[in-house]
Design a protein around this motif. Structure first.
Motif, mmCIF file in Angstrom:
data_model
loop_
_atom_site.group_PDB
_atom_site.id
_atom_site.type_symbol
_atom_site.label_atom_id
_atom_site.label_comp_id
_atom_site.label_asym_id
_atom_site.label_seq_id
_atom_site.Cartn_x
_atom_site.Cartn_y
_atom_site.Cartn_z
ATOM 1 N N ASN A 26 32.149 57.605 38.216
ATOM 2 C CA ASN A 26 31.447 57.237 36.987
ATOM 3 C C ASN A 26 32.358 56.619 35.938
ATOM 4 O OD1 ASN A 26 28.951 58.300 37.968
ATOM 5 N ND2 ASN A 26 29.682 60.359 37.468
ATOM 6 N N ALA A 27 33.638 56.473 36.261
ATOM 7 C CA ALA A 27 34.576 55.870 35.302
ATOM 8 C C ALA A 27 34.155 54.433 35.007
ATOM 9 C CB ALA A 27 35.995 55.909 35.867
ATOM 10 N N PRO A 28 34.149 54.023 33.749
ATOM 11 C CA PRO A 28 33.727 52.661 33.390
ATOM 12 C C PRO A 28 34.557 51.596 34.104
ATOM 13 C CG PRO A 28 33.883 54.042 31.432
ATOM 14 C CD PRO A 28 34.464 54.841 32.563
ATOM 15 N N GLY A 29 33.874 50.636 34.702
ATOM 16 C CA GLY A 29 34.539 49.499 35.328
ATOM 17 C C GLY A 29 35.059 49.726 36.725
ATOM 18 N N LEU A 30 35.056 50.980 37.203
ATOM 19 C CA LEU A 30 35.685 51.270 38.490
ATOM 20 C C LEU A 30 35.000 50.527 39.637
ATOM 21 C CD1 LEU A 30 37.741 52.812 40.194
ATOM 22 C CD2 LEU A 30 36.100 54.703 40.331
ATOM 23 N N GLN A 31 33.678 50.596 39.684
ATOM 24 C CA GLN A 31 32.988 49.974 40.807
ATOM 25 C C GLN A 31 33.106 48.445 40.772
ATOM 26 O OE1 GLN A 31 29.824 53.274 40.164
ATOM 27 N NE2 GLN A 31 29.053 52.047 41.851
ATOM 28 N N ASP A 32 33.166 47.878 39.580
ATOM 29 C CA ASP A 32 33.375 46.431 39.483
ATOM 30 C C ASP A 32 34.763 46.050 39.988
ATOM 31 O OD1 ASP A 32 30.864 45.934 38.420
ATOM 32 O OD2 ASP A 32 31.545 46.248 36.354
ATOM 33 N N ALA A 33 35.766 46.854 39.655
ATOM 34 C CA ALA A 33 37.130 46.594 40.126
ATOM 35 C C ALA A 33 37.202 46.723 41.642
ATOM 36 C CB ALA A 33 38.108 47.558 39.457
ATOM 37 N N ASN B 289 27.078 50.815 46.899
ATOM 38 C CA ASN B 289 27.244 50.151 45.603
ATOM 39 C C ASN B 289 28.697 50.197 45.130
ATOM 40 O OD1 ASN B 289 26.319 48.648 43.411
ATOM 41 N ND2 ASN B 289 25.879 50.466 42.176
ATOM 42 N N PHE B 290 29.605 50.046 46.087
ATOM 43 C CA PHE B 290 31.040 49.970 45.828
ATOM 44 C C PHE B 290 31.584 51.232 45.142
ATOM 45 C CE2 PHE B 290 29.486 45.715 46.399
ATOM 46 C CZ PHE B 290 30.377 45.222 47.332
ATOM 47 N N ASP B 291 31.051 52.348 45.603
ATOM 48 C CA ASP B 291 31.540 53.667 45.183
ATOM 49 C C ASP B 291 32.239 54.306 46.378
ATOM 50 O OD1 ASP B 291 32.011 56.265 44.444
ATOM 51 O OD2 ASP B 291 29.903 56.808 44.150
ATOM 52 N N PRO B 292 33.573 54.279 46.451
ATOM 53 C CA PRO B 292 34.272 54.827 47.621
ATOM 54 C C PRO B 292 34.077 56.324 47.789
ATOM 55 C CG PRO B 292 35.830 54.366 45.872
ATOM 56 C CD PRO B 292 34.512 53.806 45.418
ATOM 57 N N VAL C 52 43.756 51.262 51.209
ATOM 58 C CA VAL C 52 43.968 51.637 49.807
ATOM 59 C C VAL C 52 42.655 52.047 49.155
ATOM 60 C CG1 VAL C 52 44.577 50.715 47.534
ATOM 61 C CG2 VAL C 52 46.070 50.284 49.488
ATOM 62 N N LEU C 53 41.592 51.312 49.435
ATOM 63 C CA LEU C 53 40.286 51.656 48.863
ATOM 64 C C LEU C 53 39.788 52.996 49.402
ATOM 65 C CD1 LEU C 53 38.505 48.171 48.990
ATOM 66 C CD2 LEU C 53 39.458 49.322 46.985
ATOM 67 N N ARG C 54 39.997 53.239 50.687
ATOM 68 C CA ARG C 54 39.576 54.504 51.283
ATOM 69 C C ARG C 54 40.344 55.683 50.699
ATOM 70 N NH1 ARG C 54 38.830 53.537 57.777
ATOM 71 N NH2 ARG C 54 38.027 55.657 57.651
ATOM 72 N N GLY C 55 41.572 55.421 50.270
ATOM 73 C CA GLY C 55 42.403 56.499 49.744
ATOM 74 C C GLY C 55 42.125 56.862 48.303
#
Length: 367
Positions: free
Chosen positions: A256-263, A341-344, A204-207
């Motif tokens: 760059n969407a706010p909160g995306l990398q934290d989620a 840095n958790f950016d897929p 799911v993360l890869r997609g």
């Protein structure tokens, strides 16, 4: 798991298949070989992880494994390849009926069905029992039903519902692979459950970069190009709410969407937790200890076990370890995600590290 951005065409009929009014016919060795080449080509181009792991699956099970993973690819692709949901439902029904015929000994002339049927024939010669084939059919049918429920790419309500999806897809494929050996072991299934959940979450993360992008048009029967789907973010809604992630901002701003990398960090952490749990379990079991916690799915579906079938856990792990190698690509992708840095959107291919990691895991019997 599959490589992002690689979408295939719909399943083609075997070129060498004779035309017939019947939906099935006895497959020749040439038919089987053609079906095998087709399925392996699908894995090589669209599911590189499975392409690598295939060669480490026990030889008598390789045909079944290739057919199962090719089927999974076909089901994953459906939302991209159909112009409206009704056609998608019809294709899902086609696959369920085709699987039913295959297990009834009358496989349609589709490469996946022909190769799966050959695998079932080989299993019957080795095991001589229909109960194992019934178990495999249960898992394959559950995979199809789950893929059908999620064809619309609706987001998961909670992280727990994402785990349930992973259990009913990637863990289920692993259960079917183990059953085709045949291997019925509660401990090995328990390991497969955690690994499969990690693989499903990683898929799911890869997609995300694919589904967040505008859909490619599909040519409808009337000749019009229509979008096959709307953009989607499949991150659990509860995690998105906690981190303030908004779909439209992801569609417009991407990473760059706010909160995306934290989620994504929170979701990826759950996948990593399952891999850590599987590693700790494997160490304990190989040391002759109990797994440390109970198998939560024991007693469900085909998870029925008898005491005499679980006497030699070390032997069962050795027999089923090829299927457990699914953990390696998931672990490597999570490591690459952490480095990004958790950016897929920025995750790079593991390159040579993946085949080397699979070989190391197999040689050391460690995931």
């Amino acid at each position: 798991m599959h490589r992002p951005g690689i979408l295939g065409n719909g399943l083609k009929r075997l070129a060498s298949a004779p035309r017939s009014r019947r939906s099935f016919a006895t497959a020749t060795d040439a038919d089987v070989e053609s079906a095998r080449r087709y399925c392996l080509k699908q894995l090589q181009t669209s599911d590189y992880d499975a392409h690598l792991i295939h060669r480490f699956i026990p030889p008598p099970v390789q045909d079944t494994y290739a057919a199962l993973r090719a089927l999974n690819l076909e089901l994953v692709r459906l939302p991209e390849l159909v112009s409206n949901p009704t056609i998608g439902v019809m294709r899902m029904k086609f696959w369920q009926e085709s699987i039913d015929k295959t297990f009834a000994g009358q496989p349609p002339r589709e490469p996946i069905c022909i190769l799966l049927h050959r695998g079932l024939q080989q299993l019957e010669l080795r095991a001589g029992s229909s109960s194992t084939a019934k178990s495999i059919k249960f898992w394959v049918s559950r995979l199809i039903r789950t893929r059908e429920r999620h064809m619309d790419n609706r987001p998961f309500a909670t992280l727990a519902s994402l785990e349930d999806y992973a259990e009913h897809t990637y863990s289920t494929i692993m259960y079917a692979t183990l059953a085709s050996m045949p291997l019925r072991s509660m401990h090995v299934d328990h390991l497969a459950s955690h690994i499969g959940k990690a693989c499903g979450i990683v898929a799911v993360l890869r997609g995300i970069p694919i589904l967040a992008a505008p859909a490619q048009p599909v040519r409808s029967p009337s000749g019009l190009d229509t979008p096959s789907r709307t953009q989607a973010i499949l991150l659990p809604l509860d995690i998105m709410a906690e981190e303030g992630v908004k779909e439209e901002e992801v569609f417009r701003q991407g990473p760059n969407a706010p909160g995306l990398q934290d989620a994504i960090f929170k979701v990826a952490t759950r996948a990593n937790d399952h891999l850590i749990t599987a590693r700790e379990m494997l160490k304990r079991l190989k040391a002759g200890q109990d797994p440390g916690h109970e198998f939560e799915h024991q007693g469900e579906g085909e998870h029925q076990y008898f005491e005499e079938e679980n006497n030699d856990t070390a032997r069962d792990i050795r027999r089923g370890f090829g299927a457990l190698l699914e953990a390696v690509p998931a672990a490597q992708w999570l490591l690459s995600l952490e480095k990004a840095n958790f950016d897929p959107f920025a995750v790079k291919s593991s390159g040579w590290r993946l085949p080397w990691g699979v070989w190391q895991a197999l040689s050391k019997e460690r995931i």
